[in-house]
Every structure is written in C-alpha cells, then in structure tokens.
Design a protein around this motif. Structure first.
Motif, PDB file in Angstrom:
ATOM      1  N   PHE A  72       0.816  -1.211   0.000  1.00 48.95           N
ATOM      2  CA  PHE A  72       0.000   0.000   0.000  1.00 48.95           C
ATOM      3  C   PHE A  72       0.849   1.260   0.000  1.00 48.95           C
ATOM      4  CE2 PHE A  72      -3.403  -2.356   2.755  1.00 48.95           C
ATOM      5  CZ  PHE A  72      -3.703  -3.188   1.686  1.00 48.95           C
ATOM      6  N   ALA A  73       2.174   1.086   0.119  1.00 53.90           N
ATOM      7  CA  ALA A  73       3.088   2.228   0.260  1.00 53.90           C
ATOM      8  C   ALA A  73       2.590   3.149   1.377  1.00 53.90           C
ATOM      9  CB  ALA A  73       3.229   2.977  -1.066  1.00 53.90           C
TER      10      ALA A  73
ATOM     11  N   PRO B 241      -5.868  10.694   2.303  1.00 52.78           N
ATOM     12  CA  PRO B 241      -5.773   9.530   1.406  1.00 52.78           C
ATOM     13  C   PRO B 241      -5.204   8.284   2.101  1.00 52.78           C
ATOM     14  CG  PRO B 241      -4.984  11.497   0.296  1.00 52.78           C
ATOM     15  CD  PRO B 241      -5.222  11.873   1.734  1.00 52.78           C
ATOM     16  N   ASP B 242      -4.464   8.468   3.174  1.00 50.65           N
ATOM     17  CA  ASP B 242      -3.882   7.321   3.876  1.00 50.65           C
ATOM     18  C   ASP B 242      -4.805   6.719   4.937  1.00 50.65           C
ATOM     19  OD1 ASP B 242      -1.481   7.280   2.451  1.00 50.65           O
ATOM     20  OD2 ASP B 242      -0.616   8.833   3.752  1.00 50.65           O
ATOM     21  N   THR B 243      -5.928   7.365   5.230  1.00 48.65           N
ATOM     22  CA  THR B 243      -6.815   6.872   6.288  1.00 48.65           C
ATOM     23  C   THR B 243      -7.268   5.445   6.027  1.00 48.65           C
ATOM     24  OG1 THR B 243      -7.576   9.109   6.783  1.00 48.65           O
ATOM     25  CG2 THR B 243      -8.970   7.302   7.537  1.00 48.65           C
ATOM     26  N   ILE B 244      -7.643   5.154   4.799  1.00 46.58           N
ATOM     27  CA  ILE B 244      -8.114   3.802   4.482  1.00 46.58           C
ATOM     28  C   ILE B 244      -6.985   2.787   4.628  1.00 46.58           C
ATOM     29  CG2 ILE B 244      -8.046   2.911   2.107  1.00 46.58           C
ATOM     30  CD1 ILE B 244     -10.993   3.282   2.014  1.00 46.58           C
TER      31      ILE B 244
END
Length: 157
Positions: A56-57, A122-125
């Motif tokens: 997921f980087a 954008p990184d929350t998921i």
C-alpha cells in the motif's frame, strides 16, 4: 517477517511429525494441533500486515504502535506458556491467560477510533486496513490462548 513466518511453518511441520512419533503429549493431540494452527495464524496475520504496509506504500503511522506493543507482549507471554507446557501444564495455562492481558483488541479499537476521529486523508483507508490486520493477529493470539487453556483443563482438571 517472511523468514519468521517460514520458520514458524517449519516448526509447525516438525511438531506434527513429532506428534506422529510420540505416545503421549502434554495436552490432547487435537488441542496441540489447534494450538499450533492458531500460532501460525498469528504469524500469517503479522506477515500480511508487513506485506500490505509495503504494497500500500503506507507511511509509518503512530497508530500501529499500541496494537503492536500489545501483540508483542501477548506473544512473549504465550511463548513462555508454550515453554511451560511439557513440565508444568497448569502453570502454562495460567501464563497463556496472561497473553490476553495486553489487550490487542482494545489497543486496536482505540487506535482505530483515533484514526477515524482525525481529518480524513488519502492514507486513512490504508491505516484502517492495516490496523485490521493487527486485530486479526490478536484474534488468533486469543484463539491460541483459549486452545492451550482448554487442553490443559480437559487433561488436568
């Protein structure tokens, strides 16, 4: 982590082979097999966490710290329980119960609540999915604890 998980698979295969050759075991063979499978599930979930972190980087996130600490403490306690099992099964069951005390589920819930209370990024998921992997490892750890304790109770109580 892949090496650790692979070593775990090899150790489990060796245990199964040893169970075939032995006349007795500290707990029923079925419980010992379930115990080893639950430990393997812990390793698989942690391996998946590490793999997905890279896939997921995902950036490092402080929300992983508490669940990882709780998981490490639980694994350490369960390792001690496994060492005690052959010679002191009742002490092993007590030590195993202590593996649940660090509270992986609670650490996961608190971390997830904190992530979801913050502004969405954008990184929350990614963080949410990765925390779920840690929760899965904790669930497998709890299954290992319960299996060991059940096996001891069936045989010694």
């Amino acid at each position: 982590m892949a090496e650790v998980e692979h070593e775990g698979d090899e150790a489990r295969a060796a245990l199964v082979g040893q169970m075939r050759r032995s006349l007795t075991s500290p707990i029923d063979r079925e419980d010992l097999f379930r115990f080893s499978r639950a430990i393997d599930d812990v390793l698989d979930a942690v391996r998946d966490f590490v793999r997905e972190l890279h896939l997921f980087a995902a950036p490092p996130d402080p929300s992983y710290a508490a669940p990882l600490r709780a998981l490490a403490a639980g694994i350490e306690q369960l390792t001690e329980a496994a060492r005690l099992l052959p010679g002191r099964p009742r002490a092993a069951a007590e030590a195993a119960r202590g593996a649940k005390k660090p509270g992986v589920r609670v650490a996961y819930q608190l971390a997830l609540a904190e992530v979801l209370a913050a502004p969405l990024t954008p990184d929350t998921i990614k963080v949410t999915l990765l925390l779920t992997r840690l929760d899965a490892a904790g669930t497998s750890l709890a299954a290992a604890v319960d299996t060991l304790a059940d096996g001891v109770i069936k045989r010694y109580q």
